[in-house]
Scaffold this motif. Structure first.
Motif, PDB file in Angstrom:
ATOM      1  N   ILE A  98       0.829  -1.200   0.000  1.00 44.12           N
ATOM      2  CA  ILE A  98       0.000   0.000   0.000  1.00 44.12           C
ATOM      3  C   ILE A  98       0.871   1.260   0.000  1.00 44.12           C
ATOM      4  N   ALA A  99       0.268   2.386  -0.398  1.00 43.56           N
ATOM      5  CA  ALA A  99       0.967   3.675  -0.442  1.00 43.56           C
ATOM      6  C   ALA A  99      -0.065   4.789  -0.302  1.00 43.56           C
ATOM      7  N   LYS A 100       0.411   6.037  -0.371  1.00 42.72           N
ATOM      8  CA  LYS A 100      -0.402   7.267  -0.363  1.00 42.72           C
ATOM      9  C   LYS A 100      -1.021   7.581   0.994  1.00 42.72           C
ATOM     10  N   GLY A 101      -1.774   6.658   1.565  1.00 40.25           N
ATOM     11  CA  GLY A 101      -2.463   6.927   2.814  1.00 40.25           C
ATOM     12  C   GLY A 101      -3.427   5.807   3.133  1.00 40.25           C
ATOM     13  N   LEU A 102      -4.206   5.987   4.217  1.00 37.40           N
ATOM     14  CA  LEU A 102      -5.058   4.909   4.706  1.00 37.40           C
ATOM     15  C   LEU A 102      -6.171   5.494   5.557  1.00 37.40           C
ATOM     16  N   ASP A 103      -7.386   4.954   5.396  1.00 37.10           N
ATOM     17  CA  ASP A 103      -8.475   5.206   6.329  1.00 37.10           C
ATOM     18  C   ASP A 103      -8.703   3.927   7.121  1.00 37.10           C
ATOM     19  N   TYR A 104      -8.928   4.074   8.438  1.00 33.93           N
ATOM     20  CA  TYR A 104      -8.914   2.903   9.317  1.00 33.93           C
ATOM     21  C   TYR A 104      -9.985   3.046  10.392  1.00 33.93           C
ATOM     22  N   TRP A 105     -10.735   1.942  10.629  1.00 36.49           N
ATOM     23  CA  TRP A 105     -11.736   1.896  11.698  1.00 36.49           C
ATOM     24  C   TRP A 105     -11.653   0.536  12.383  1.00 36.49           C
ATOM     25  N   GLU A 106     -11.719   0.546  13.707  1.00 38.04           N
ATOM     26  CA  GLU A 106     -11.647  -0.689  14.486  1.00 38.04           C
ATOM     27  C   GLU A 106     -12.915  -0.859  15.300  1.00 38.04           C
ATOM     28  N   GLY A 107     -13.615  -1.969  15.079  1.00 40.03           N
ATOM     29  CA  GLY A 107     -14.811  -2.288  15.831  1.00 40.03           C
ATOM     30  C   GLY A 107     -14.561  -3.394  16.829  1.00 40.03           C
ATOM     31  N   GLU A 108     -15.620  -3.886  17.464  1.00 39.50           N
ATOM     32  CA  GLU A 108     -15.476  -4.933  18.469  1.00 39.50           C
ATOM     33  C   GLU A 108     -14.977  -6.239  17.874  1.00 39.50           C
ATOM     34  N   ASP A 109     -15.355  -6.529  16.627  1.00 39.19           N
ATOM     35  CA  ASP A 109     -14.989  -7.822  16.041  1.00 39.19           C
ATOM     36  C   ASP A 109     -14.493  -7.712  14.604  1.00 39.19           C
ATOM     37  N   LYS A 110     -14.225  -6.499  14.129  1.00 36.94           N
ATOM     38  CA  LYS A 110     -13.756  -6.354  12.760  1.00 36.94           C
ATOM     39  C   LYS A 110     -12.934  -5.090  12.591  1.00 36.94           C
ATOM     40  N   LEU A 111     -12.122  -5.090  11.548  1.00 33.09           N
ATOM     41  CA  LEU A 111     -11.309  -3.953  11.149  1.00 33.09           C
ATOM     42  C   LEU A 111     -11.700  -3.575   9.727  1.00 33.09           C
ATOM     43  N   ILE A 112     -11.781  -2.270   9.455  1.00 34.45           N
ATOM     44  CA  ILE A 112     -12.138  -1.804   8.123  1.00 34.45           C
ATOM     45  C   ILE A 112     -11.069  -0.819   7.659  1.00 34.45           C
ATOM     46  N   PHE A 113     -10.603  -1.018   6.434  1.00 30.00           N
ATOM     47  CA  PHE A 113      -9.558  -0.181   5.852  1.00 30.00           C
ATOM     48  C   PHE A 113      -9.992   0.312   4.480  1.00 30.00           C
ATOM     49  N   SER A 114      -9.588   1.511   4.152  1.00 35.16           N
ATOM     50  CA  SER A 114      -9.603   2.003   2.776  1.00 35.16           C
ATOM     51  C   SER A 114      -8.146   2.318   2.440  1.00 35.16           C
ATOM     52  N   TYR A 115      -7.593   1.599   1.459  1.00 36.43           N
ATOM     53  CA  TYR A 115      -6.169   1.732   1.174  1.00 36.43           C
ATOM     54  C   TYR A 115      -5.935   1.974  -0.316  1.00 36.43           C
ATOM     55  N   TYR A 116      -4.706   2.350  -0.646  1.00 35.86           N
ATOM     56  CA  TYR A 116      -4.321   2.672  -2.016  1.00 35.86           C
ATOM     57  C   TYR A 116      -3.106   1.853  -2.423  1.00 35.86           C
ATOM     58  N   LEU A 117      -3.115   1.406  -3.669  1.00 38.50           N
ATOM     59  CA  LEU A 117      -1.929   0.753  -4.230  1.00 38.50           C
ATOM     60  C   LEU A 117      -1.879   1.023  -5.725  1.00 38.50           C
ATOM     61  N   TYR A 118      -0.696   0.802  -6.297  1.00 45.13           N
ATOM     62  CA  TYR A 118      -0.518   1.014  -7.729  1.00 45.13           C
ATOM     63  C   TYR A 118      -0.525  -0.337  -8.434  1.00 45.13           C
ATOM     64  N   ASP A 119      -1.454  -0.507  -9.374  1.00 41.59           N
ATOM     65  CA  ASP A 119      -1.574  -1.727 -10.155  1.00 41.59           C
ATOM     66  C   ASP A 119      -1.943  -1.338 -11.586  1.00 41.59           C
ATOM     67  N   GLY A 120      -0.955  -0.796 -12.324  1.00 46.99           N
ATOM     68  CA  GLY A 120      -1.216  -0.245 -13.646  1.00 46.99           C
ATOM     69  C   GLY A 120      -1.775   1.154 -13.586  1.00 46.99           C
ATOM     70  N   ALA A 121      -2.435   1.467 -12.480  1.00 47.56           N
ATOM     71  CA  ALA A 121      -2.970   2.801 -12.159  1.00 47.56           C
ATOM     72  C   ALA A 121      -3.187   2.822 -10.653  1.00 47.56           C
ATOM     73  N   TRP A 122      -3.297   4.022 -10.082  1.00 52.70           N
ATOM     74  CA  TRP A 122      -3.597   4.096  -8.655  1.00 52.70           C
ATOM     75  C   TRP A 122      -5.037   3.657  -8.415  1.00 52.70           C
TER      76      TRP A 122
END
Length: 251
Positions: free
Chosen positions: A176-200
Protein backbone atom coordinates in the motif's frame (compact mmCIF):
# COMPACT_ATOMS: atom_id res chain seq x y z
CA UNK A 1 -22.18 -8.90 8.13
CA UNK A 2 -24.57 -8.94 5.16
CA UNK A 3 -25.32 -6.71 2.20
CA UNK A 4 -28.49 -4.75 2.92
CA UNK A 5 -28.79 -2.27 0.05
CA UNK A 6 -27.24 -1.50 -3.32
CA UNK A 7 -28.21 1.14 -5.86
CA UNK A 8 -26.52 2.77 -8.84
CA UNK A 9 -27.49 6.41 -9.30
CA UNK A 10 -27.80 8.07 -12.72
CA UNK A 11 -25.38 10.85 -11.69
CA UNK A 12 -22.34 10.93 -9.45
CA UNK A 13 -22.88 10.93 -5.69
CA UNK A 14 -21.57 14.18 -4.20
CA UNK A 15 -22.76 14.24 -0.59
CA UNK A 16 -24.34 12.15 2.15
CA UNK A 17 -26.02 13.22 5.39
CA UNK A 18 -28.04 11.65 8.22
CA UNK A 19 -31.43 12.90 9.43
CA UNK A 20 -34.60 11.67 11.13
CA UNK A 21 -34.55 10.29 14.67
CA UNK A 22 -32.16 7.81 16.28
CA UNK A 23 -34.77 5.00 16.04
CA UNK A 24 -35.99 6.03 12.56
CA UNK A 25 -32.80 7.14 10.81
CA UNK A 26 -32.61 8.22 7.18
CA UNK A 27 -29.84 8.99 4.74
CA UNK A 28 -29.81 12.09 2.52
CA UNK A 29 -28.03 11.60 -0.80
CA UNK A 30 -27.15 14.25 -3.38
CA UNK A 31 -26.43 12.92 -6.89
CA UNK A 32 -25.81 15.32 -9.75
CA UNK A 33 -23.84 16.29 -12.83
CA UNK A 34 -22.96 19.72 -14.20
CA UNK A 35 -26.52 20.33 -15.42
CA UNK A 36 -28.98 18.56 -13.13
CA UNK A 37 -29.45 16.24 -10.20
CA UNK A 38 -31.67 15.08 -7.37
CA UNK A 39 -31.84 14.69 -3.62
CA UNK A 40 -32.77 11.22 -2.39
CA UNK A 41 -33.83 9.71 0.94
CA UNK A 42 -32.91 6.21 2.08
CA UNK A 43 -34.85 4.79 5.06
CA UNK A 44 -32.70 2.41 7.13
CA UNK A 45 -35.76 0.72 8.68
CA UNK A 46 -37.78 0.08 5.52
CA UNK A 47 -34.67 -0.34 3.33
CA UNK A 48 -36.32 1.85 0.68
CA UNK A 49 -34.97 4.68 -1.49
CA UNK A 50 -37.12 7.60 -2.67
CA UNK A 51 -36.59 10.85 -4.56
CA UNK A 52 -36.96 13.98 -2.42
CA UNK A 53 -36.72 16.62 -5.14
CA UNK A 54 -34.54 18.13 -7.81
CA UNK A 55 -31.50 19.90 -6.39
CA UNK A 56 -31.97 23.60 -5.53
CA UNK A 57 -30.68 26.05 -8.15
CA UNK A 58 -27.61 26.92 -6.07
CA UNK A 59 -27.02 23.40 -4.71
CA UNK A 60 -23.40 23.38 -5.88
CA UNK A 61 -22.81 25.92 -3.09
CA UNK A 62 -24.63 24.00 -0.35
CA UNK A 63 -22.66 22.01 2.23
CA UNK A 64 -24.37 19.64 4.67
CA UNK A 65 -24.22 20.86 8.27
CA UNK A 66 -26.77 18.95 10.34
CA UNK A 67 -29.72 16.60 10.05
CA UNK A 68 -32.80 17.07 12.18
CA UNK A 69 -36.06 15.07 12.42
CA UNK A 70 -37.49 16.48 9.18
CA UNK A 71 -34.86 19.00 8.09
CA UNK A 72 -31.50 19.08 6.40
CA UNK A 73 -29.50 22.11 7.54
CA UNK A 74 -26.80 23.42 5.19
CA UNK A 75 -24.27 26.20 5.00
CA UNK A 76 -24.52 28.16 1.76
CA UNK A 77 -21.10 29.00 0.41
CA UNK A 78 -19.97 31.97 -1.62
CA UNK A 79 -18.68 31.38 -5.13
CA UNK A 80 -14.93 31.30 -5.68
CA UNK A 81 -11.86 29.18 -5.13
CA UNK A 82 -11.86 29.77 -1.36
CA UNK A 83 -15.55 30.25 -0.59
CA UNK A 84 -16.72 31.50 2.78
CA UNK A 85 -20.10 30.97 4.40
CA UNK A 86 -22.86 33.43 3.51
CA UNK A 87 -25.97 31.81 5.03
CA UNK A 88 -27.53 28.90 6.89
CA UNK A 89 -30.37 27.23 4.98
CA UNK A 90 -32.78 24.50 6.11
CA UNK A 91 -34.77 22.32 3.72
CA UNK A 92 -37.67 19.98 4.40
CA UNK A 93 -36.41 16.55 3.46
CA UNK A 94 -39.85 15.17 2.65
CA UNK A 95 -40.21 17.47 -0.37
CA UNK A 96 -37.01 19.56 -0.66
CA UNK A 97 -38.74 22.87 0.06
CA UNK A 98 -36.78 25.67 1.71
CA UNK A 99 -37.86 26.18 5.34
CA UNK A 100 -35.66 29.17 6.25
CA UNK A 101 -32.54 31.15 5.36
CA UNK A 102 -30.42 33.02 7.93
CA UNK A 103 -27.48 35.15 6.87
CA UNK A 104 -24.26 34.13 8.61
CA UNK A 105 -20.49 34.17 8.06
CA UNK A 106 -19.76 31.37 10.55
CA UNK A 107 -21.47 28.25 11.92
CA UNK A 108 -20.24 26.41 15.02
CA UNK A 109 -22.22 23.60 16.62
CA UNK A 110 -23.25 24.14 20.25
CA UNK A 111 -25.69 21.27 20.76
CA UNK A 112 -27.71 18.90 18.60
CA UNK A 113 -30.24 21.65 17.85
CA UNK A 114 -28.29 24.93 18.29
CA UNK A 115 -25.36 26.56 16.48
CA UNK A 116 -23.37 29.74 17.01
CA UNK A 117 -23.54 32.05 14.00
CA UNK A 118 -21.83 35.33 13.17
CA UNK A 119 -23.68 38.16 11.46
CA UNK A 120 -21.22 41.01 10.89
CA UNK A 121 -19.72 41.71 14.32
CA UNK A 122 -22.59 40.02 16.17
CA UNK A 123 -22.43 36.45 17.44
CA UNK A 124 -25.83 34.82 18.03
CA UNK A 125 -27.39 31.45 18.79
CA UNK A 126 -29.54 29.89 16.06
CA UNK A 127 -32.24 27.33 16.83
CA UNK A 128 -31.97 24.85 13.97
CA UNK A 129 -35.55 23.59 14.07
CA UNK A 130 -37.25 26.99 13.94
CA UNK A 131 -34.59 29.15 12.29
CA UNK A 132 -35.03 31.74 15.05
CA UNK A 133 -32.29 33.67 16.84
CA UNK A 134 -32.30 32.91 20.56
CA UNK A 135 -31.66 35.51 23.25
CA UNK A 136 -29.71 32.92 25.27
CA UNK A 137 -28.71 29.29 24.97
CA UNK A 138 -31.64 27.06 25.83
CA UNK A 139 -31.31 23.93 27.91
CA UNK A 140 -30.55 21.07 25.55
CA UNK A 141 -33.04 18.26 26.09
CA UNK A 142 -32.43 16.85 22.62
CA UNK A 143 -29.08 15.27 23.37
CA UNK A 144 -29.44 11.94 21.58
CA UNK A 145 -27.55 12.21 18.32
CA UNK A 146 -26.80 9.68 15.64
CA UNK A 147 -24.15 7.04 16.24
CA UNK A 148 -22.02 8.12 13.28
CA UNK A 149 -18.30 7.41 12.95
CA UNK A 150 -15.75 8.46 10.37
CA UNK A 151 -12.57 6.45 9.92
CA UNK A 152 -9.22 7.67 11.19
CA UNK A 153 -7.12 9.01 8.29
CA UNK A 154 -3.37 8.40 8.17
CA UNK A 155 -1.16 10.10 5.59
CA UNK A 156 1.86 8.36 4.06
CA UNK A 157 4.08 11.06 5.61
CA UNK A 158 2.95 10.16 9.16
CA UNK A 159 5.13 7.84 11.20
CA UNK A 160 2.41 5.29 12.00
CA UNK A 161 1.77 4.66 8.28
CA UNK A 162 4.91 2.52 8.09
CA UNK A 163 3.48 0.11 10.66
CA UNK A 164 0.31 -0.30 8.58
CA UNK A 165 2.39 -0.72 5.42
CA UNK A 166 4.32 -3.59 7.03
CA UNK A 167 1.06 -5.07 8.38
CA UNK A 168 -0.55 -5.11 4.91
CA UNK A 169 2.53 -6.68 3.36
CA UNK A 170 2.70 -9.39 6.03
CA UNK A 171 -1.00 -10.24 6.41
CA UNK A 172 -2.38 -9.59 2.93
CA UNK A 173 0.69 -9.45 0.60
CA UNK A 174 -0.33 -5.93 -0.48
CA UNK A 175 2.05 -3.02 -1.05
CA UNK A 176 0.00 0.00 0.00
CA UNK A 177 0.97 3.67 -0.44
CA UNK A 178 -0.40 7.27 -0.36
CA UNK A 179 -2.46 6.93 2.81
CA UNK A 180 -5.06 4.91 4.71
CA UNK A 181 -8.48 5.21 6.33
CA UNK A 182 -8.91 2.90 9.32
CA UNK A 183 -11.74 1.90 11.70
CA UNK A 184 -11.65 -0.69 14.49
CA UNK A 185 -14.81 -2.29 15.83
CA UNK A 186 -15.48 -4.93 18.47
CA UNK A 187 -14.99 -7.82 16.04
CA UNK A 188 -13.76 -6.35 12.76
CA UNK A 189 -11.31 -3.95 11.15
CA UNK A 190 -12.14 -1.80 8.12
CA UNK A 191 -9.56 -0.18 5.85
CA UNK A 192 -9.60 2.00 2.78
CA UNK A 193 -6.17 1.73 1.17
CA UNK A 194 -4.32 2.67 -2.02
CA UNK A 195 -1.93 0.75 -4.23
CA UNK A 196 -0.52 1.01 -7.73
CA UNK A 197 -1.57 -1.73 -10.16
CA UNK A 198 -1.22 -0.24 -13.65
CA UNK A 199 -2.97 2.80 -12.16
CA UNK A 200 -3.60 4.10 -8.65
CA UNK A 201 -6.53 2.23 -7.12
CA UNK A 202 -8.51 2.65 -3.92
CA UNK A 203 -9.82 -0.51 -2.21
CA UNK A 204 -12.03 -1.26 0.77
CA UNK A 205 -11.00 -4.21 2.95
CA UNK A 206 -12.95 -5.64 5.89
CA UNK A 207 -11.46 -8.40 8.05
CA UNK A 208 -12.12 -10.02 11.39
CA UNK A 209 -9.73 -9.81 14.34
CA UNK A 210 -7.97 -12.94 13.05
CA UNK A 211 -7.33 -11.02 9.79
CA UNK A 212 -9.64 -13.24 7.74
CA UNK A 213 -11.00 -11.14 4.86
CA UNK A 214 -14.78 -10.62 5.00
CA UNK A 215 -15.10 -8.10 2.17
CA UNK A 216 -12.67 -6.74 -0.41
CA UNK A 217 -13.98 -4.22 -2.97
CA UNK A 218 -12.53 -1.77 -5.50
CA UNK A 219 -13.87 1.71 -4.73
CA UNK A 220 -12.25 3.79 -7.45
CA UNK A 221 -9.21 4.23 -9.63
CA UNK A 222 -7.56 7.19 -11.33
CA UNK A 223 -8.90 10.70 -10.83
CA UNK A 224 -10.67 11.71 -7.61
CA UNK A 225 -9.68 8.59 -5.71
CA UNK A 226 -10.65 8.92 -2.07
CA UNK A 227 -13.45 11.41 -2.77
CA UNK A 228 -15.57 9.04 -0.71
CA UNK A 229 -14.18 6.08 1.23
CA UNK A 230 -16.49 4.66 3.94
CA UNK A 231 -18.61 5.59 6.94
CA UNK A 232 -19.98 3.68 9.92
CA UNK A 233 -23.52 4.53 10.98
CA UNK A 234 -25.48 2.66 13.67
CA UNK A 235 -24.10 -0.80 12.86
CA UNK A 236 -24.04 -0.14 9.13
CA UNK A 237 -21.10 0.16 6.76
CA UNK A 238 -21.67 2.61 3.89
CA UNK A 239 -19.38 3.08 0.90
CA UNK A 240 -19.54 4.33 -2.68
CA UNK A 241 -18.12 2.54 -5.70
CA UNK A 242 -17.05 4.38 -8.87
CA UNK A 243 -18.80 7.55 -7.57
CA UNK A 244 -22.16 6.12 -8.66
CA UNK A 245 -23.07 3.06 -6.60
CA UNK A 246 -24.10 3.18 -2.94
CA UNK A 247 -23.48 -0.01 -0.93
CA UNK A 248 -24.82 -0.57 2.59
CA UNK A 249 -23.86 -3.55 4.76
CA UNK A 250 -25.37 -4.39 8.14
CA UNK A 251 -23.19 -5.73 10.95
Amino acid sequence: MKKKFQYQFPQQIWSLGYWGLSDTPKLWIEAKNALEGNWYAYDFNSNQLSVISSIPAHSSHLQWLKGRENLGVFVRLQSGKNPGIEAIEAYQLQDGKLRYTVESQQAKELTEDQVLIQQGNTVSILDLDSGKILSEQKKNIDNEGFNFESPHHIEESQEQFNAFKQFFSLKFSLQIAKGLDYWEGEDKLIFSYYLYDGAWKNYLLVCDLNFQILLHELLEEGDLMGYHTFQIFQNHLLFIQHKLQLEIYEF
